[in-house]
Write a protein that holds these residues in place. Structure first.
Motif, short mmCIF file in Angstrom:
data_model
loop_
_atom_site.label_atom_id
_atom_site.label_comp_id
_atom_site.label_asym_id
_atom_site.label_seq_id
_atom_site.Cartn_x
_atom_site.Cartn_y
_atom_site.Cartn_z
N VAL A 62 0.92 -1.12 -0.09
CA VAL A 62 0.07 0.06 -0.09
C VAL A 62 1.03 1.38 -0.05
CG1 VAL A 62 -1.85 1.17 1.22
CG2 VAL A 62 -1.94 -1.32 1.36
N SER A 66 3.74 0.75 3.22
CA SER A 66 2.98 -0.31 3.91
C SER A 66 2.68 -1.58 3.28
CB SER A 66 1.66 0.67 4.37
OG SER A 66 1.81 1.97 4.90
N ILE A 68 -0.37 -4.79 3.49
CA ILE A 68 -1.49 -5.25 4.16
C ILE A 68 -1.66 -6.44 4.15
CG2 ILE A 68 -3.15 -4.58 2.14
CD1 ILE A 68 -5.39 -3.85 4.12
N LEU A 84 -8.14 1.64 -0.88
CA LEU A 84 -6.77 1.91 -0.69
C LEU A 84 -6.10 2.64 -1.87
CD1 LEU A 84 -5.57 -0.89 1.69
CD2 LEU A 84 -6.07 1.65 2.37
N PRO A 102 2.22 3.90 7.34
CA PRO A 102 1.29 2.92 7.86
C PRO A 102 0.41 3.49 9.01
CG PRO A 102 3.67 2.71 8.62
CD PRO A 102 3.69 3.79 7.73
N VAL A 105 -2.37 4.82 7.27
CA VAL A 105 -3.44 3.96 6.44
C VAL A 105 -4.28 3.21 7.71
CG1 VAL A 105 -3.34 2.02 5.24
CG2 VAL A 105 -1.85 4.13 4.60
N HIS A 106 -3.46 2.58 8.52
CA HIS A 106 -4.33 2.00 9.67
C HIS A 106 -5.37 2.84 10.27
CE1 HIS A 106 -4.23 -0.13 13.95
NE2 HIS A 106 -5.01 -1.13 12.97
N LEU A 109 -8.28 2.85 7.81
CA LEU A 109 -8.83 1.34 7.88
C LEU A 109 -9.86 1.38 9.08
CD1 LEU A 109 -6.04 -0.82 6.56
CD2 LEU A 109 -8.13 -0.14 5.33
N LEU A 127 -7.87 -7.50 9.25
CA LEU A 127 -6.69 -6.94 8.32
C LEU A 127 -5.60 -6.58 9.27
CD1 LEU A 127 -8.87 -4.16 6.56
CD2 LEU A 127 -8.13 -6.19 5.69
N LEU A 129 -1.74 -4.22 9.15
CA LEU A 129 -1.25 -3.15 8.26
C LEU A 129 0.25 -3.00 9.12
CD1 LEU A 129 -0.56 -0.12 7.67
CD2 LEU A 129 -2.13 -1.39 6.14
N HIS A 152 -9.30 -2.42 17.07
CA HIS A 152 -8.21 -2.09 16.45
C HIS A 152 -7.00 -1.89 17.65
CE1 HIS A 152 -8.30 2.29 16.96
NE2 HIS A 152 -9.61 2.05 17.21
#
Length: 244
Positions: A62, A66, A68, A84, A102, A105-106, A109, A127, A129, A152
């Motif tokens: 990603v 990153s 995934i 993404l 990362p 992006v996390h 998500l 997921l 990451l 998360h």
């Protein structure tokens, strides 16, 4: 009964909700090591209880920083990858010399998964990451997980699916922060073998990926040497309570 009262029916706009996963992948293993983050899983995908597909790649890069990996429904993972792609394209179009790491992006998500959960139309995935990005404090390694209801967390090592029960104890006992890549691969392969022996949805075809400050590398699939001569495998019903 109200349309939204029964999980799995159509929502108010007539869009069909996810009833249950169809084609699913099993565990993903990931951990931090000295130079970055390593991630691994098998390449199988099951249609119900049937191991239908044997060359499915569930680890993707990603952006620049990153990786995934996904357990669960594969078509939902493809939808997440589409999200993404749009995110990284939009970020690139700003052309400001910066790019999403990362951690960002996390965070994105977690919002996506929680939003879909609140619509009673979840994306049926867990997921993982991971990534590495240079920050104000130097090189920063990141590893996090988010599940289908938006729960998360960040951790030094993560395992989804069946691996959450069988691989985590191994990782807790043997992981250390300054592991070399070779040591990290050996530890990951140990976890993958345990899952192969105990998880009926796993197959002996694995893919490993790593990400460092130099970028992501996803290695071709390969198999591990197995041994099925254990006494418990030869006579699994011996000593069991009840009749088989």
């Amino acid at each position: 009964m109200d349309k939204l009262q029964k999980f799995g029916s159509s929502n108010a706009q007539g869009v069909e909700m996810s009833r249950y996963p169809y084609v699913t992948g099993t565990s993903v293993i990931a951990l931090k090591y000295k130079d970055g983050v390593i991630m691994a899983c098998d390449t199988g995908a099951s249609y119900g209880s049937t191991l239908r597909y044997k060359s499915v790649e569930r680890i993707k890069a990603v952006g620049k920083h990153s990786l995934i990996g996904a357990s669960g429904e594969f078509s939902d993972f493809q939808e997440i990858l589409r999200y993404l792609d749009e995110l990284t394209l939009s970020d690139h179009m700003w052309d400001d010399g910066n790019s999403l790491g990362p951690k960002e992006v996390h965070s994105y998500l977690t919002r996506v998964m929680y939003n879909r959960r609140n619509k009673f139309d979840p994306l049926w995935n867990s997921l993982v990451l991971g990534g590495v990005k240079k920050g104000p404090k130097g090189e920063e390694k990141y590893l996090g997980m988010v599940n289908m209801i938006g729960t998360h967390f960040e951790e030094n090592h993560i395992a989804t699916g069946f691996g959450n029960h069988l691989a985590i104890p191994i990782l807790r006992a043997e992981w250390c922060e300054d592991m070399t890549f070779e040591e990290a691969v050996k530890l990951v392969e140990k976890c993958l073998l345990v899952l192969l022996y105990r998880d009926r949805s796993s197959i002996n075809k694995f893919q490993i990926a790593k990400i460092t400050t130099e970028g992501a590398t996803i290695y071709p699939p390969y198999s591990l040497k197995t041994h099925w001569g254990f006494a418990a495998f030869e006579n699994p019903s011996k000593g069991a309570v009840g009749s088989w």
